[in-house]
Design a protein around this motif. Structure first.
Motif, mmCIF file in Angstrom:
data_model
loop_
_atom_site.group_PDB
_atom_site.id
_atom_site.type_symbol
_atom_site.label_atom_id
_atom_site.label_comp_id
_atom_site.label_asym_id
_atom_site.label_seq_id
_atom_site.Cartn_x
_atom_site.Cartn_y
_atom_site.Cartn_z
ATOM 1 N N GLY A 12 0.924 -1.216 -0.050
ATOM 2 C CA GLY A 12 0.194 0.083 -0.193
ATOM 3 C C GLY A 12 0.807 1.321 0.054
ATOM 4 N N LYS A 13 2.132 1.036 -0.241
ATOM 5 C CA LYS A 13 2.917 2.406 -0.467
ATOM 6 C C LYS A 13 3.512 2.677 -1.693
ATOM 7 C CE LYS A 13 4.715 1.317 4.482
ATOM 8 N NZ LYS A 13 5.889 1.034 5.086
ATOM 9 N N CYS A 14 3.649 4.108 -1.859
ATOM 10 C CA CYS A 14 3.996 4.444 -3.365
ATOM 11 C C CYS A 14 5.435 4.251 -3.434
ATOM 12 C CB CYS A 14 3.455 5.964 -3.655
ATOM 13 S SG CYS A 14 4.090 6.548 -5.356
ATOM 14 N N PRO A 15 5.938 3.800 -4.472
ATOM 15 C CA PRO A 15 7.501 3.706 -4.776
ATOM 16 C C PRO A 15 8.006 4.983 -4.968
ATOM 17 C CG PRO A 15 6.319 2.770 -6.681
ATOM 18 C CD PRO A 15 5.329 2.922 -5.443
ATOM 19 N N PRO A 16 9.349 5.301 -4.513
ATOM 20 C CA PRO A 16 9.999 6.740 -4.759
ATOM 21 C C PRO A 16 9.870 7.315 -6.062
ATOM 22 C CG PRO A 16 11.031 5.211 -3.046
ATOM 23 C CD PRO A 16 10.092 4.551 -3.884
ATOM 24 N N GLU A 17 9.913 6.457 -7.064
ATOM 25 C CA GLU A 17 10.164 6.912 -8.331
ATOM 26 C C GLU A 17 8.905 7.339 -8.820
ATOM 27 O OE1 GLU A 17 9.785 2.323 -8.640
ATOM 28 O OE2 GLU A 17 10.730 3.963 -7.461
ATOM 29 N N LEU A 18 7.677 6.754 -8.466
ATOM 30 C CA LEU A 18 6.315 7.450 -8.788
ATOM 31 C C LEU A 18 5.885 8.575 -7.861
ATOM 32 C CD1 LEU A 18 4.795 4.051 -9.776
ATOM 33 C CD2 LEU A 18 5.657 5.471 -11.416
ATOM 34 N N GLU A 19 6.327 8.672 -6.894
ATOM 35 C CA GLU A 19 5.611 9.689 -5.868
ATOM 36 C C GLU A 19 5.384 11.190 -6.460
ATOM 37 O OE1 GLU A 19 6.107 11.342 -1.477
ATOM 38 O OE2 GLU A 19 7.454 9.683 -2.036
ATOM 39 N N ASP A 20 6.536 11.747 -7.220
ATOM 40 C CA ASP A 20 6.009 12.884 -7.769
ATOM 41 C C ASP A 20 5.021 13.033 -8.690
ATOM 42 O OD1 ASP A 20 8.074 14.026 -6.469
ATOM 43 O OD2 ASP A 20 9.609 14.086 -7.817
ATOM 44 N N MET A 21 4.879 12.041 -9.539
ATOM 45 C CA MET A 21 3.915 11.824 -10.556
ATOM 46 C C MET A 21 2.631 11.556 -9.724
ATOM 47 S SD MET A 21 3.002 12.224 -13.820
ATOM 48 C CE MET A 21 4.786 12.465 -14.214
ATOM 49 N N SER A 22 2.752 10.785 -8.819
ATOM 50 C CA SER A 22 1.368 10.391 -8.146
ATOM 51 C C SER A 22 0.597 11.583 -7.307
ATOM 52 C CB SER A 22 1.824 9.350 -7.061
ATOM 53 O OG SER A 22 2.011 8.157 -7.778
ATOM 54 N N ARG A 23 1.668 12.398 -6.674
ATOM 55 C CA ARG A 23 1.122 13.451 -5.965
ATOM 56 C C ARG A 23 0.576 14.411 -7.092
ATOM 57 N NH1 ARG A 23 1.924 13.714 -0.655
ATOM 58 N NH2 ARG A 23 3.338 12.445 0.376
ATOM 59 N N GLU A 24 1.183 14.505 -8.295
ATOM 60 C CA GLU A 24 0.436 15.515 -9.116
ATOM 61 C C GLU A 24 -1.026 14.944 -9.544
ATOM 62 O OE1 GLU A 24 1.442 16.506 -13.932
ATOM 63 O OE2 GLU A 24 2.985 16.339 -12.680
ATOM 64 N N ILE A 25 -1.129 13.737 -9.682
ATOM 65 C CA ILE A 25 -2.425 13.201 -10.218
ATOM 66 C C ILE A 25 -3.474 13.419 -9.005
ATOM 67 C CG2 ILE A 25 -3.589 11.137 -10.506
ATOM 68 C CD1 ILE A 25 -1.005 9.980 -11.893
ATOM 69 N N VAL A 26 -2.821 13.261 -7.613
ATOM 70 C CA VAL A 26 -3.615 13.665 -6.687
ATOM 71 C C VAL A 26 -4.203 14.732 -6.411
ATOM 72 C CG1 VAL A 26 -4.021 13.503 -4.202
ATOM 73 C CG2 VAL A 26 -2.929 11.239 -5.320
ATOM 74 N N LYS A 27 -3.343 15.791 -6.933
ATOM 75 C CA LYS A 27 -3.592 17.328 -6.880
ATOM 76 C C LYS A 27 -4.744 17.460 -7.690
ATOM 77 C CE LYS A 27 -1.383 21.813 -7.370
ATOM 78 N NZ LYS A 27 -0.154 22.553 -7.641
#
Length: 710
Positions: free
Chosen positions: A357-372
């Motif tokens: 259930g944790k986001c891998p570091p390499e996807l975090e920036d892109m994931s946070r952009e999607i969540v935003k």
């Protein structure tokens, strides 16, 4: 939206008959009158088509959609003919003395030919209208009240996308603890009287999920003698609703149903419900209420003794307010998830079966952009997170989704529930508000617009209908308030008295609006009406060169080619709205005065210094916005602007008005906005009813009377 366009065309036909009586032949006038009368009847069927679309959503019959599109295209053609003719008449009246005299000499010679031209166009318009009426008969498009849909009954959607909200597990719920406790306390606490608790918020915010978790809690179940849950949605008949509620109350206590309940009329059901609940403490939830008068249908069936509680979930603040006429009401405005809770929910959905259930570091920036982009909307987070859980956990895949979210919302079956739930709010808008809310698609993503500016634009576009005893600005404010109450428009900035200053729409709701707009304008025959430039003006001109453009907006421009301004004269001669706010322009060409139909001109925050004398030709101009520009002098020709309603300037030093009636004084002051004001000289004594004083800028000193305020 087609109904709104037809209304505008009817108004223009009336204007045509009034202003050009001496120029139109008898046959042409009779033809215009025929078109006006037939469009009035077509308009009533369009209202029914809107109501049917609200009932059926995206399942509306294709023949109905086709017919509505044909009506809209015909209305656009008629509007173009009228505007071009009025433009020609206006130009003739604007000609200087010698040219006017010359035209008068040759007018008789050309009269027959010009009459033939307008008569032939009127004949074509009549044929278009007749064809539309014939198609309606051919498709058997009859009003809804002839199709068995009377007394508030509506056709059920084929699938209710909210059903999943009723069965969400506890581990899938994030960020509702505080709201759940507040609502639970309201249900089981308080005075032993009947109370209504309304949960209000936009679609997809989690109202149903929150209400169900509260309703199912052991604390609530133990507190009440009987309970019932009813999903109202768009589809109910009052007798069926009352009958079902009584049955569910009986089921909760395992009591037998009242004898003959299936054949009881509404009055009997109200009496039977009141008798059954008379000595019981009850709780009932009405989920997804749309109609403002809903409370009137059930209030008499729910007695006020023993501490009964009614919970309502709705997108419309007015539904909650309607209950206040006969009951104590608590309104809970459900808020979007805060950023960290939104992130937690996204990770649970996107990585639920892997990576713990944790986001891998390499996807975090892109994931946070999607969540935003989801802006705290739980349904959007769940749908998009669920879609990403099926994709490879690589940056390129996730970037592709982020960049193409708009098209994914339209075509991806995994996001269907999101788009359908958001679209319901559009389908259930009154016809006069649909054009107003679609207008937000003009503005860029995450754009906040000043409320006063928005209302003036609506007026310029003809969206605001006249109401006796009210100004158009007051009616436009009512429209905006209703959109806010329906949870479609968000207040992004407020004044100190909490009145809205700026507003915006949720970015995903904007995507839905763009999709609706595309559906209305994607056909090859559709005439483009509005041009919103958020890229290079040259690129925009390369794709569109149509004289039917009525509105031009510019956003996020760093430079502005002179060629674009030159294009306005020839290609956009029917312009009504020209909004250059924040555009990098330093002059306004003199031929802007050739845009005779212009009603709205904004040069706010531009580097324009001078206005051409030709601006006096704009006799239809209602709003002239020069605030924060460099314009230091207004041509005397401005006195010709007889329809000017709003003059917004920066340094107003002197303003002379002749023959001003006393009763118009307040309206004049309200219509002029200025930035330089000497409070000491202008207001020598403290105003008796002043509540607050807001001063922006660098005042030399405060007025002496400031210390005398109580």
């Amino acid at each position: 939206m087609a109904e709104q366009i037809v209304r505008l065309v009817i108004d223009k036909l009336i204007q045509l008959l009034i202003t050009t009586e001496e120029n139109l032949s008898r046959d042409a006038r009779e033809g215009v009158s025929f078109i006006r009368d037939e469009l009035q009847s077509i308009r009533s069927f369009l209202r029914d088509a809107d109501a049917k679309a609200a009932a059926d959503g995206e399942t509306t019959n294709d023949s109905v959609k086709t017919w509505v599109n044909q009506v809209r295209d015909a209305a656009f053609y008629i509007e173009d003919v009228i505007d071009e003719y009025l433009l020609r008449i206006t130009r003739r009246h604007q000609d200087p003395g010698f040219i006017r005299f010359f035209h008068k000499i040759i007018r008789l010679a050309k009269r027959m030919r010009s009459q033939d031209g307008i008569v032939s166009k009127v004949d074509r318009m009549k044929k278009l209208v007749r064809d539309i009426l014939e198609r309606r008969k051919r498709y058997v498009l009859s009003p809804i009240d002839q199709q068995g849909g009377d007394n508030g009954e509506r056709t059920l959607l084929r699938h209710d996308p909210r059903v999943a909200s009723l069965v969400i597990g506890e581990d899938e719920v994030v960020g509702i603890d505080s709201a759940r406790k507040e609502l639970t306390d309201l249900l089981v606490g308080g005075e032993p009287r009947r109370e209504v608790i309304s949960v209000v918020g936009m679609g997809g915010l989690g109202k149903t999920t929150l209400a169900k978790k509260v309703y199912d809690s052991q604390t609530v179940m133990d507190h009440f003698d009987c309970y019932a849950w009813f999903s109202v949605s768009q589809s109910y008949k009052e007798e069926d609703l009352l009958r079902t509620v009584v049955k569910k109350f009986c089921d909760s206590r395992k009591d037998p149903y009242p004898e003959g309940i299936d054949t009881m009329d509404e009055e009997s059901l109200i009496r039977k419900s009141g008798e059954y609940l008379q000595q019981k403490r009850y709780v009932v939830v009405f989920d997804d209420v749309w109609r403002e008068d809903f409370w009137g249908a059930i209030e008499h069936a729910l007695p006020g003794n023993k501490g009964g509680r009614i919970m309502i979930t709705t997108r419309n603040q007015d539904v909650a307010d309607f209950c206040k006429k006969s009951c104590f009401v608590h309104v809970h405005h459900l808020q979007p998830l805060p950023p960290e809770k939104a992130w937690e929910l996204f990770c649970r959905k996107a990585f639920q079966f892997e990576l713990e259930g944790k986001c891998p570091p390499e996807l975090e920036d892109m994931s946070r952009e999607i969540v935003k982009k989801c802006e705290g909307l739980p349904l959007a987070i769940v749908c998009i997170g669920g879609l990403l859980s099926r994709k490879d956990k690589v940056v390129d895949e996730w970037r592709k989704l982020s960049n193409s979210l708009s098209s994914e919302l339209e075509s991806n079956p995994h996001l269907t529930s999101l788009t359908r739930i958001l679209s319901l709010s559009y389908y259930h808008l009154p016809y006069h508000l649909k054009s107003c809310v679609l207008y937000f698609g003009i503005f860029p993503e995450d754009y906040s617009i000043n409320c006063v500016r928005l209302i003036r634009l609506w007026i310029a576009e003809g969206f605001v209908e006249f109401k006796k005893g009210k100004t158009l600005e007051e009616v436009g404010k009512e429209y905006l308030t209703e959109l806010n109450h329906r949870s479609l428009v968000q207040v992004s900035e407020a004044y100190i008295d909490k009145k809205a200053r700026s507003c915006r729409v949720h970015d995903l709701w904007r995507e839905v609006l763009l999709k609706k707009e595309f559906e209305l304008t994607s056909k090859p025959t559709t005439r483009t009406r509005r041009l919103s430039i958020d890229s290079s003006p040259s690129d925009a001109l390369g794709s569109i060169r149509e004289s039917q453009i009525r509105s031009v907006f510019a956003f996020n421009q760093e430079e502005w080619p002179e060629s674009f301004l030159n294009t306005l004269r020839g290609n956009f001669k029917l312009l009504k709205v020209l909004d250059f706010m924040d555009a990098p322009i330093n002059q306004l060409p003199k031929y802007v005065g050739d845009l005779y139909l212009l009603t709205y001109l904004s040069l706010r925050n531009t580097k324009v210094k001078l206005l051409p004398n030709s601006i006096g030709n704009l006799q239809n101009l209602e709003t002239l916005d020069l605030k924060q520009s460099l314009v230091y002098e207004i041509p005397t020709k401005i006195k010709k602007l007889v329809k000017l309603r709003h003059l917004l300037v920066r340094h107003l030093r002197k303003l002379g008005l002749k023959n001003l009636k006393r009763e118009y004084g307040h309206a004049i002051c309200a219509s002029i906005e200025y930035e330089v004001l000497d409070l000491q000289q202008s207001i020598s004594i403290p105003p008796e009813s002043i509540w607050f004083l807001h001063s922006k800028g660098s005042p030399e000193k405060l007025p002496s009377w400031i210390s005398k305020l109580q």
